[in-house]
Design a protein around this motif. Structure first.
Motif, PDB file in Angstrom:
ATOM      1  N   UNK A  25      33.269  26.057  57.230  1.00  0.00           N
ATOM      2  CA  UNK A  25      33.986  27.293  57.518  1.00  0.00           C
ATOM      3  C   UNK A  25      33.994  28.270  56.348  1.00  0.00           C
ATOM      4  N   UNK A  26      33.569  27.847  55.166  1.00  0.00           N
ATOM      5  CA  UNK A  26      33.590  28.785  54.046  1.00  0.00           C
ATOM      6  C   UNK A  26      32.218  29.390  53.751  1.00  0.00           C
ATOM      7  N   UNK A  43      38.221  18.136  55.666  1.00  0.00           N
ATOM      8  CA  UNK A  43      39.121  18.259  54.519  1.00  0.00           C
ATOM      9  C   UNK A  43      40.556  18.476  54.967  1.00  0.00           C
ATOM     10  N   UNK A  44      41.488  17.683  54.400  1.00  0.00           N
ATOM     11  CA  UNK A  44      42.920  17.913  54.616  1.00  0.00           C
ATOM     12  C   UNK A  44      43.331  19.097  53.744  1.00  0.00           C
ATOM     13  N   UNK A  45      43.775  20.172  54.359  1.00  0.00           N
ATOM     14  CA  UNK A  45      44.161  21.362  53.601  1.00  0.00           C
ATOM     15  C   UNK A  45      45.403  21.063  52.765  1.00  0.00           C
ATOM     16  N   UNK A  68      31.426  23.109  49.001  1.00  0.00           N
ATOM     17  CA  UNK A  68      32.676  23.806  49.323  1.00  0.00           C
ATOM     18  C   UNK A  68      33.857  22.841  49.282  1.00  0.00           C
ATOM     19  N   UNK A  69      33.633  21.605  49.661  1.00  0.00           N
ATOM     20  CA  UNK A  69      34.704  20.609  49.587  1.00  0.00           C
ATOM     21  C   UNK A  69      35.131  20.412  48.135  1.00  0.00           C
ATOM     22  N   UNK A  70      34.180  20.387  47.241  1.00  0.00           N
ATOM     23  CA  UNK A  70      34.488  20.253  45.816  1.00  0.00           C
ATOM     24  C   UNK A  70      35.362  21.422  45.348  1.00  0.00           C
ATOM     25  N   UNK A  71      35.053  22.612  45.804  1.00  0.00           N
ATOM     26  CA  UNK A  71      35.857  23.788  45.433  1.00  0.00           C
ATOM     27  C   UNK A  71      37.271  23.681  45.994  1.00  0.00           C
ATOM     28  N   UNK A  80      41.927  25.316  38.290  1.00  0.00           N
ATOM     29  CA  UNK A  80      41.831  26.693  38.812  1.00  0.00           C
ATOM     30  C   UNK A  80      41.114  26.688  40.165  1.00  0.00           C
ATOM     31  N   UNK A  81      41.655  27.447  41.096  1.00  0.00           N
ATOM     32  CA  UNK A  81      41.120  27.463  42.459  1.00  0.00           C
ATOM     33  C   UNK A  81      40.152  28.633  42.613  1.00  0.00           C
ATOM     34  N   UNK A  82      38.921  28.349  43.026  1.00  0.00           N
ATOM     35  CA  UNK A  82      37.966  29.440  43.254  1.00  0.00           C
ATOM     36  C   UNK A  82      38.489  30.399  44.338  1.00  0.00           C
ATOM     37  N   UNK A  83      38.143  31.665  44.241  1.00  0.00           N
ATOM     38  CA  UNK A  83      38.569  32.628  45.270  1.00  0.00           C
ATOM     39  C   UNK A  83      38.163  32.160  46.661  1.00  0.00           C
TER      40      UNK A  83
END
Length: 110
Positions: A25-26, A43-45, A68-71, A80-83
């Motif tokens: 989805x990303x 992935x569990x949000x 994307x799961x790694x992010x 730090x969370x990627x945008x």
């Protein structure tokens, strides 16, 4: 792992992958249904340890490819969370929220 736990996890993955059309989805990476188990993660949000009954509901899951799961996991690691990868961002992508996910997860115990 108990057979019941395996069934709950598989039902969660199947529901998330089907809802998301086997697509991250990303970034939009598409996986065929027969290879999704190896190419995507449900992935569990919100971390399953913070949700009632483990949060194994589609309202708390999103299909992500490995990069994307790694992010997305950066949030759970306290990094730090990627945008675009905050829990609020991920919930928005699937049309859900933490409140909706929590309510659905509570119903698992009924």
């Amino acid at each position: 792992m108990s057979q019941r736990k395996k069934q709950i996890r598989q039902k969660f993955r199947d529901a998330v992958f089907h809802r998301d059309n086997f697509t991250c989805r990303t970034c939009g990476f598409f996986s065929a249904p027969e290879s999704a188990e190896n190419e995507l993660d449900a992935h569990h949000i919100t971390d399953r340890n913070e949700m009632p009954n483990g949060g194994y509901v589609a309202e708390n899951g999103i299909s992500l490819c490995a990069p994307c799961h790694e992010k997305a996991e950066a949030f759970h690691r306290g990094e730090p969370i990627p945008p675009g990868f905050t829990p609020a961002d991920l919930y928005a992508l699937i049309g859900s929220s933490e409140d909706e996910a929590r309510a659905a997860s509570e119903r698992l115990g009924e």
